[in-house]
Design a protein around this motif. Structure first.
Motif, PDB file in Angstrom:
ATOM      1  N   THR A   1     -12.249  -5.524  12.666  1.00  0.00           N
ATOM      2  CA  THR A   1     -11.881  -6.122  13.605  1.00  0.00           C
ATOM      3  C   THR A   1     -10.370  -4.726  13.280  1.00  0.00           C
ATOM      4  O   THR A   1     -11.241  -3.884  14.791  1.00  0.00           O
ATOM      5  N   LEU A   2     -10.077  -4.703  12.738  1.00  0.00           N
ATOM      6  CA  LEU A   2      -8.941  -3.332  12.876  1.00  0.00           C
ATOM      7  C   LEU A   2      -9.611  -2.443  12.080  1.00  0.00           C
ATOM      8  O   LEU A   2      -8.908  -1.345  12.189  1.00  0.00           O
ATOM      9  N   GLY A   3     -10.595  -2.359  11.488  1.00  0.00           N
ATOM     10  CA  GLY A   3     -10.749  -1.015  11.310  1.00  0.00           C
ATOM     11  C   GLY A   3     -10.380  -0.877   9.489  1.00  0.00           C
ATOM     12  O   GLY A   3     -10.380   0.072   9.079  1.00  0.00           O
ATOM     13  N   MET A   4      -9.747  -1.919   9.026  1.00  0.00           N
ATOM     14  CA  MET A   4      -8.967  -1.443   7.789  1.00  0.00           C
ATOM     15  C   MET A   4      -9.898  -2.596   6.498  1.00  0.00           C
ATOM     16  O   MET A   4     -10.687  -3.633   7.119  1.00  0.00           O
ATOM     17  N   SER A   5      -9.743  -1.366   5.176  1.00  0.00           N
ATOM     18  CA  SER A   5      -9.779  -2.712   4.433  1.00  0.00           C
ATOM     19  C   SER A   5      -9.476  -3.953   3.628  1.00  0.00           C
ATOM     20  O   SER A   5      -8.371  -3.700   4.356  1.00  0.00           O
TER      21      SER A   5
END
Length: 113
Positions: free
Chosen positions: A58-62
């Motif tokens: 959702t946060l676009g983070m690994s």
């Protein structure tokens, strides 16, 4: 690693704000209460293992960025074993997820105590 993961709440809040999301909207997307999200961001509640994968997506983070594990630049290949395991846990029914989280909490508490 414990020092790095202590900053995960701050990273979550910063990324959420950068994306223009409110705690309420992010919580709704994750299927949790806004108060729970506030506790995660405040560092007063550990993030549920089952939420790590959906939260990072959702946060676009690994996952590594989310929890603060340094990544090795240029390294490509299959997902690390931990990430694969987290994704498998996230696919389990809620009761089994809670069981896995309780086991992890027990082990982590023994290590820190």
């Amino acid at each position: 690693m414990p020092q790095e993961s202590a900053h995960a709440p701050q990273r979550i809040a910063e990324r959420r704000n950068a994306l223009g999301l409110t705690q309420t909207l992010l919580a709704e997307q994750l299927g949790i209460a806004q108060q729970t999200m506030a506790h995660y961001e405040g560092g007063t509640l550990r993030i549920a293992v089952a939420l790590l994968s959906p939260l990072s997506t959702t946060l676009g983070m690994s996952l590594e960025e989310l929890v603060g594990v340094p990544t090795k630049p240029g390294k490509r290949g299959p997902a690390p074993k931990l990430q694969q395991q987290l994704e498998r846990v996230a696919a389990l029914p809620k009761a089994q997820q809670r069981f896995v989280m309780q086991m992890l909490d027990t082990v982590l508490q023994q290590q820190s105590g």
